[in-house]
Design an enzyme around this catalytic site. Structure first.
Site, PDB file in Angstrom:
ATOM      1  N   SER A 137      -4.454 103.028 -52.235  1.00 49.90           N
ATOM      2  CA  SER A 137      -3.290 103.679 -51.622  1.00 49.90           C
ATOM      3  C   SER A 137      -3.246 103.433 -50.122  1.00 49.90           C
ATOM      4  CB  SER A 137      -3.348 105.192 -51.857  1.00 49.90           C
ATOM      5  OG  SER A 137      -2.294 105.830 -51.172  1.00 49.90           O
ATOM      6  N   TYR A 161      -7.666 113.013 -51.218  1.00 55.15           N
ATOM      7  CA  TYR A 161      -7.065 111.887 -51.939  1.00 55.15           C
ATOM      8  C   TYR A 161      -7.366 110.571 -51.215  1.00 55.15           C
ATOM      9  CZ  TYR A 161      -3.370 108.884 -53.829  1.00 55.15           C
ATOM     10  OH  TYR A 161      -2.670 107.842 -54.392  1.00 55.15           O
TER      11      TYR A 161
HETATM   12  N1  LIG Z   1       3.585 106.906 -56.295  1.00 49.72           N
HETATM   13  C1  LIG Z   1       3.047 106.668 -55.106  1.00 49.72           C
HETATM   14  O1  LIG Z   1       3.705 106.884 -54.071  1.00 49.72           O
HETATM   15  C2  LIG Z   1       1.649 106.111 -55.004  1.00 49.72           C
HETATM   16  C3  LIG Z   1       1.235 105.633 -53.741  1.00 49.72           C
HETATM   17  C4  LIG Z   1      -0.035 105.096 -53.624  1.00 49.72           C
HETATM   18  C5  LIG Z   1      -0.866 105.020 -54.717  1.00 49.72           C
HETATM   19  N2  LIG Z   1      -0.451 105.503 -55.927  1.00 49.72           N
HETATM   20  C6  LIG Z   1      -1.390 105.379 -57.043  1.00 49.72           C
HETATM   21  O2  LIG Z   1      -0.743 104.692 -58.096  1.00 49.72           O
HETATM   22  C7  LIG Z   1      -1.355 105.066 -59.329  1.00 49.72           C
HETATM   23  C8  LIG Z   1      -0.267 105.348 -60.349  1.00 49.72           C
HETATM   24  O3  LIG Z   1       0.492 106.456 -59.924  1.00 49.72           O
HETATM   25  P1  LIG Z   1       2.070 106.568 -60.149  1.00 49.72           P
HETATM   26  O4  LIG Z   1       2.705 106.601 -58.825  1.00 49.72           O
HETATM   27  O5  LIG Z   1       2.521 105.577 -61.133  1.00 49.72           O
HETATM   28  O6  LIG Z   1       2.180 108.065 -60.709  1.00 49.72           O
HETATM   29  P2  LIG Z   1       2.422 108.659 -62.187  1.00 49.72           P
HETATM   30  O7  LIG Z   1       3.730 108.195 -62.706  1.00 49.72           O
HETATM   31  O8  LIG Z   1       2.166 110.114 -62.058  1.00 49.72           O
HETATM   32  O9  LIG Z   1       1.283 107.965 -63.037  1.00 49.72           O
HETATM   33  C9  LIG Z   1      -0.045 108.415 -63.045  1.00 49.72           C
HETATM   34  C10 LIG Z   1      -0.665 107.937 -64.339  1.00 49.72           C
HETATM   35  O10 LIG Z   1      -2.048 108.326 -64.366  1.00 49.72           O
HETATM   36  C11 LIG Z   1      -2.326 108.834 -65.635  1.00 49.72           C
HETATM   37  N3  LIG Z   1      -3.444 109.782 -65.595  1.00 49.72           N
HETATM   38  C12 LIG Z   1      -3.580 110.886 -64.835  1.00 49.72           C
HETATM   39  N4  LIG Z   1      -4.735 111.517 -65.118  1.00 49.72           N
HETATM   40  C13 LIG Z   1      -5.338 110.774 -66.089  1.00 49.72           C
HETATM   41  C14 LIG Z   1      -6.538 110.900 -66.812  1.00 49.72           C
HETATM   42  N5  LIG Z   1      -7.391 111.917 -66.594  1.00 49.72           N
HETATM   43  N6  LIG Z   1      -6.845 109.953 -67.731  1.00 49.72           N
HETATM   44  C15 LIG Z   1      -6.004 108.920 -67.969  1.00 49.72           C
HETATM   45  N7  LIG Z   1      -4.850 108.751 -67.320  1.00 49.72           N
HETATM   46  C16 LIG Z   1      -4.516 109.675 -66.399  1.00 49.72           C
HETATM   47  C17 LIG Z   1      -1.033 109.508 -66.107  1.00 49.72           C
HETATM   48  O11 LIG Z   1      -0.966 109.515 -67.515  1.00 49.72           O
HETATM   49  P3  LIG Z   1      -1.210 110.793 -68.441  1.00 49.72           P
HETATM   50  O12 LIG Z   1      -0.624 111.978 -67.734  1.00 49.72           O
HETATM   51  O13 LIG Z   1      -0.496 110.424 -69.707  1.00 49.72           O
HETATM   52  O14 LIG Z   1      -2.694 110.861 -68.620  1.00 49.72           O
HETATM   53  C18 LIG Z   1       0.005 108.534 -65.554  1.00 49.72           C
HETATM   54  O15 LIG Z   1       0.262 107.503 -66.483  1.00 49.72           O
HETATM   55  C19 LIG Z   1      -2.278 106.238 -59.021  1.00 49.72           C
HETATM   56  O16 LIG Z   1      -3.610 105.775 -58.953  1.00 49.72           O
HETATM   57  C20 LIG Z   1      -1.833 106.698 -57.658  1.00 49.72           C
HETATM   58  O17 LIG Z   1      -2.884 107.287 -56.937  1.00 49.72           O
HETATM   59  C21 LIG Z   1       0.798 106.038 -56.095  1.00 49.72           C
END
Ligand SMILES: NC(=O)c1ccc[n+]([C@@H]2O[C@H](COP(=O)([O-])OP(=O)(O)OC[C@H]3O[C@@H](n4cnc5c(N)ncnc54)[C@H](OP(=O)(O)O)[C@@H]3O)[C@@H](O)[C@H]2O)c1
Length: 243
Positions: A138, A151
């Protein structure tokens, strides 16, 4: 130099960046195993993608789940070429206000989950003589912002582990850390209450500037499609409007 026929696990594939990545890689010919906790969402994503796609309910906090995910993928597809360790959670709040559970969850999912993936996939990659770890980090770890301390710290631990892993694995295994900036997904959740101004400010900024998750999927595809002696180690993809 192709994604065609590569076997790829994507954790956190039930929404957001993971879903977009799984869709893009499958469209380019990859055979994809989707992982996450929500079976209904995984099933929806798999049927929307179609083709050679499977899913496994997985909680990355449990190393037994992640081992079963990797062994099940090898059983189903015969090999594993790429592990996209993308599952992640965040609670935006100052340390004063974070609960023990929120802290544990950020560490268990974002850090331990990645380590569980490395432990499960590394022996497979070693025995094949090839493999690729992709970890979603991130920009929170690049520009430190109050309210994202735990985080960002945990994500930077993954960044450090990615570099150490790269040095340890030698020339046949690749390691990529992708750092998204603000991306339009379910990640930021509902509008936080005014009583948490730190989280509210982040949420409002995300609504204004966030980019689509496909932008991150394209960056991941770029790393995967390089020739096998080319290791794209760090990619940062931010909205132009992100400060
Ligand atoms: N969106 C942003 O602005 C942003 C910025 C920087 C980095 N990121 C990173 O990008 C990645 C994806 O996030 P996103 O933005 O796509 O958000 P998201 O739509 O909330 O996706 C998060 C995913 O993680 C899964 N997850 C959460 N806890 C889990 C667990 N214990 N075991 C297995 N799967 C789990 C969720 O699936 P289930 O709930 O079905 O388990 C979901 O598919 C994350 O690592 C996040 O830190 C996001």
């Amino acid at each position: 130099m192709s994604i065609q026929n590569k076997v790829v696990i994507v954790t956190g594939a039930s929404s957001g960046i993971g879903e977009a990545t799984a869709s893009l890689l499958a469209a380019r010919g990859a055979r994809v195993m989707l992982a996450g906790r929500r079976a209904d969402r995984l099933e929806q994503v798999a049927s929307a993608i179609g083709g050679d796609v499977a899913w496994t309910v997985t909680d990355v906090r449990r190393h037994t789940d992640v081992r079963a995910l990797v062994s099940g993928t090898v059983e189903r597809f015969g090999r594993l070429d790429v592990l996209v360790a993308n599952a992640g959670v965040a609670t935006v709040a100052p340390l004063d206000d974070l609960t023990d559970e929120q802290i544990d969850d950020m560490v268990s999912v974002n850090l331990n989950g990645v380590l569980h993936g490395i432990a499960a996939a590394l022996p497979v990659f070693r025995s094949q003589g090839s493999g690729h770890f992709v970890q979603t980090v991130s920009t929170s770890g690049l520009r430190i912002v109050a309210g994202q301390t735990v985080y960002a710290g945990v994500k930077n631990a993954v960044r450090t582990i990615s570099e150490g892993l790269r040095q340890e694995v030698g020339p046949s295994i690749r390691v990529t850390a992708v750092s998204p900036g603000m991306v339009r997904t379910e990640f930021v959740g509902e509008r936080p209450p005014a009583s948490n101004p730190t989280a509210l400010a982040t949420w409002e900024q995300v609504q204004k500037v966030a980019i689509a998750p496909d932008a991150i999927a394209r960056a991941i595809a770029f790393a995967i499609e390089q020739p096998k002696d080319v290791d794209v180690n760090e990619i940062v993809v931010r909205p132009t409007a992100q400060g």
